[in-house]
Design an enzyme around this catalytic site. Structure first.
Site, short mmCIF file in Angstrom:
data_model
loop_
_atom_site.label_atom_id
_atom_site.label_comp_id
_atom_site.label_asym_id
_atom_site.label_seq_id
_atom_site.Cartn_x
_atom_site.Cartn_y
_atom_site.Cartn_z
CE LYS A 298 -1.62 -4.35 3.42
NZ LYS A 298 -1.89 -5.71 2.96
CB SER B 52 -0.85 -0.04 1.28
OG SER B 52 -1.34 1.22 1.61
CE1 TYR C 263 -4.15 -2.44 5.57
CE2 TYR C 263 -3.41 -0.22 5.05
CZ TYR C 263 -3.80 -1.47 4.63
OH TYR C 263 -3.81 -1.79 3.29
P1 NAD Z 1 -11.18 -6.55 1.15
O1 NAD Z 1 -11.44 -6.46 2.61
O2 NAD Z 1 -12.30 -6.29 0.23
O3 NAD Z 1 -10.55 -7.97 0.78
C1 NAD Z 1 -9.71 -8.68 1.66
C2 NAD Z 1 -10.31 -10.07 1.81
O4 NAD Z 1 -9.46 -10.85 2.66
C3 NAD Z 1 -11.69 -10.06 2.46
O5 NAD Z 1 -12.61 -10.69 1.59
C4 NAD Z 1 -11.52 -10.81 3.78
O6 NAD Z 1 -12.67 -11.58 4.07
C5 NAD Z 1 -10.29 -11.66 3.50
N1 NAD Z 1 -9.48 -11.97 4.68
C6 NAD Z 1 -9.01 -11.13 5.62
N2 NAD Z 1 -8.29 -11.79 6.53
C7 NAD Z 1 -8.31 -13.11 6.17
C8 NAD Z 1 -7.74 -14.29 6.72
N3 NAD Z 1 -7.04 -14.27 7.85
N4 NAD Z 1 -7.96 -15.46 6.08
C9 NAD Z 1 -8.70 -15.51 4.95
N5 NAD Z 1 -9.25 -14.42 4.38
C10 NAD Z 1 -9.06 -13.22 4.99
O7 NAD Z 1 -9.95 -5.57 0.84
P2 NAD Z 1 -9.40 -5.07 -0.56
O8 NAD Z 1 -9.73 -3.64 -0.69
O9 NAD Z 1 -9.77 -6.00 -1.63
O10 NAD Z 1 -7.83 -5.16 -0.26
C11 NAD Z 1 -7.08 -6.27 -0.68
C12 NAD Z 1 -5.63 -6.05 -0.24
O11 NAD Z 1 -5.14 -4.84 -0.78
C13 NAD Z 1 -5.45 -5.96 1.27
O12 NAD Z 1 -4.24 -6.59 1.61
C14 NAD Z 1 -5.35 -4.47 1.50
O13 NAD Z 1 -4.62 -4.17 2.66
C15 NAD Z 1 -4.62 -4.03 0.25
N6 NAD Z 1 -4.84 -2.62 -0.11
C16 NAD Z 1 -6.12 -2.17 -0.25
C17 NAD Z 1 -6.33 -0.84 -0.57
C18 NAD Z 1 -7.73 -0.29 -0.68
O14 NAD Z 1 -7.90 0.93 -0.54
N7 NAD Z 1 -8.74 -1.09 -0.94
C19 NAD Z 1 -5.23 0.01 -0.78
C20 NAD Z 1 -3.94 -0.51 -0.66
C21 NAD Z 1 -3.75 -1.83 -0.31
C1 WQD Z 2 -9.31 9.79 0.34
C2 WQD Z 2 -9.49 11.28 0.50
C3 WQD Z 2 -9.94 11.98 2.75
C4 WQD Z 2 -13.84 10.03 3.10
C5 WQD Z 2 -6.71 4.87 2.60
C6 WQD Z 2 -5.63 4.23 3.42
C7 WQD Z 2 -4.50 3.81 2.52
C8 WQD Z 2 -5.01 2.95 1.39
C9 WQD Z 2 -6.09 3.64 0.65
C10 WQD Z 2 -5.05 0.67 2.15
C11 WQD Z 2 -8.81 11.83 1.75
C12 WQD Z 2 -11.12 12.28 1.86
C13 WQD Z 2 -12.63 10.49 2.59
C14 WQD Z 2 -14.84 10.98 3.43
C15 WQD Z 2 -13.38 12.75 2.68
N1 WQD Z 2 -5.61 1.75 1.88
N2 WQD Z 2 -12.41 11.82 2.39
N3 WQD Z 2 -14.57 12.31 3.20
O1 WQD Z 2 -7.09 7.81 3.51
O2 WQD Z 2 -6.21 8.33 1.18
O3 WQD Z 2 -6.18 6.04 2.01
O4 WQD Z 2 -7.14 4.00 1.57
O5 WQD Z 2 -3.88 0.40 2.06
O6 WQD Z 2 -3.60 3.11 3.31
O7 WQD Z 2 -5.15 5.17 4.37
O8 WQD Z 2 -8.34 7.02 1.43
O9 WQD Z 2 -10.64 7.04 0.60
O10 WQD Z 2 -10.25 7.28 3.08
O11 WQD Z 2 -9.64 9.15 1.58
O12 WQD Z 2 -13.19 13.95 2.52
O13 WQD Z 2 -15.90 10.64 3.93
O14 WQD Z 2 -10.89 11.55 0.67
O15 WQD Z 2 -9.72 13.02 3.66
O16 WQD Z 2 -8.31 13.09 1.42
P1 WQD Z 2 -6.93 7.42 2.11
P2 WQD Z 2 -9.80 7.55 1.70
#
Ligand code: NAD
Ligand code: WQD
Length: 344
Positions: free
Chosen positions: A155, A126, A151
């Protein structure tokens, strides 16, 4: 046909990646304990691809269950490890739960990959590993700052674990993908983001406010030093992100990776402010979006966006969609999802 294990395959990014993998000729199995998803998504994947994917509804922190799955599939060409808990605020409240889940699951998956000789690994990292980034756009060489949450620390630690693991297991090929802000849904609106825990990311909050599931979007601050005062992020369409996994896997399978571990940023390389995202939503959908300006959200960085040149050069990947595509597909998905709920 190469068989791939997708952990977290019922989740948001995992499900979209499965579609792209199947579209590119891969066979897929999923392992997801459904802690933030449901197997209904497998129906959507089947409707799009014509393929039924099997999900092992196991907790990857359970080594015996994880090993039994690997044993049943001793011909895996690779693993894409999405499974994790991902809520930044929740991780501050429950740090041990986040460390236990995100790190133990990773340890078990890597352990089983060695035991069953699975050569290729892709880890969901991330942009949060950069903390308050010291330069923009962020490249893979930008120093990692202090993690802003447990969190983000999972990562950073996960990445470090993969590096240490690779020293001991030089035959394994590993890619760490650092996603910026994933959003949007599959063009068909048959799958999208459908977490079982309340959404807190900007785009689902926007669509939920527009459809009336919540009163309004609160914009977290308009007094930052940016072009319109709101924060800047790099929103990447989930199908572009999905395709980066396919490209990364193809790169590994073709033996093109030179280092044991490679890191890639995945974003579109452009910053979009919160107010620009709000306006894009209204313009693309023609819908009114109730919103108001609120205070800054603690822990928010002012601006972050990616330089994705390394992924372009080495993986041959480039994003094809922009914030308008994100809003259009996210809105289509929100309408389908809300209608399905009404009919229940
Ligand atoms: P998500 O929650 O939709 O998907 C993650 C899935 O993993 C879920 O379906 C959950 O049920 C499953 N899971 C969690 N812990 C588990 C375990 N111990 N055993 C089996 N299954 C398990 O999240 P996502 O948005 O699809 O994110 C996927 C990956 O990408 C995650 O590692 C997340 O940290 C990373 N990521 C997400 C974002 C984002 O904003 N969505 C951004 C950067 C990184
Ligand atoms: C985006 C922008 C908020 C909600 C997070 C995690 C990051 C990664 C991606 C997993 C920001 C603004 C949001 C709302 C708002 N995830 N906002 N009102 O915080 O950039 O990133 O998700 O790895 O690690 O931190 O994403 O979608 O929460 O926010 O104004 O109700 O939208 O302030 O500027 P963020 P976000």
């Amino acid at each position: 046909m190469h068989k791939i294990l997708v952990t977290g395959g019922c989740g948001y990014i995992g499900s979209h990646t499965i579609v792209d993998l199947i579209d590119h000729g891969f066979e897929v199995i999923s392992a997801d304990n459904l802690s933030n998803s449901s197997e209904a998504v497998l129906d959507g994947i089947e409707a799009i691809t014509g393929r039924r994917v099997h999900n092992y509804a196991i907790d990857l922190c359970d080594l015996a269950a994880t090993e039994a799955m690997f044993k049943a599939h001793d011909d895996l060409a690779g693993v894409i490890h999405f499974a994790a808990l991902k809520h930044v605020g929740e991780s501050v409240e429950q740090p041990l739960r986040y460390f236990r889940n995100n790190l133990n699951s990773l340890i078990n998956v890597l352990d089983c990959m060695v035991r069953y000789d699975v050569p290729n690994f892709i880890f969901s990292s991330s942009c949060s590993v950069y903390g308050n980034a010291s330069e923009l756009p962020v490249t893979e060489k930008t120093p990692l700052e202090e993690a802003e949450s447990p969190y983000a620390r999972t990562k950073q630690m996960g990445e470090q674990m993969v590096h240490d693991f690779s020293h001991r297991h030089p035959g394994q090929n590993n890619i760490l993908l650092r996603y910026f802000n994933p959003a949007g849904a599959h063009e068909s609106a048959k799958i999208g983001e459908s977490p079982t825990t309340p959404a807190s990311n900007l785009v689902p909050v926007i669509t939920e406010a527009a459809i009336g599931k919540r009163k309004a979007l609160m914009v977290f601050g308009d007094d930052y030093n940016t072009r319109d005062g709101s924060c800047i992020r790099d929103y990447i369409h989930v199908m572009d992100l999905a395709n980066a996994h396919t490209k990364a896997l193809q790169h590994l399978i073709a033996g093109k990776q030179e280092a044991p571990v490679s890191v890639f940023n995945l974003g579109i390389g452009e910053g979009v402010t919160v107010l620009e995202a709000v306006n894009a939503f209204m313009k693309v959908t023609g819908e009114k979006l109730p919103y108001h300006i609120g205070p800054r959200r603690p822990g928010d960085v002012v601006a972050i966006y990616a330089n994705y040149k390394k992924a372009a050069d080495q993986l041959g990947w480039a994003p094809k969609r922009d914030v308008n595509d994100i809003m259009r597909t996210a809105w289509n998905w929100e309408k389908v999802r809300s209608q399905a709920k009404e009919e229940v």
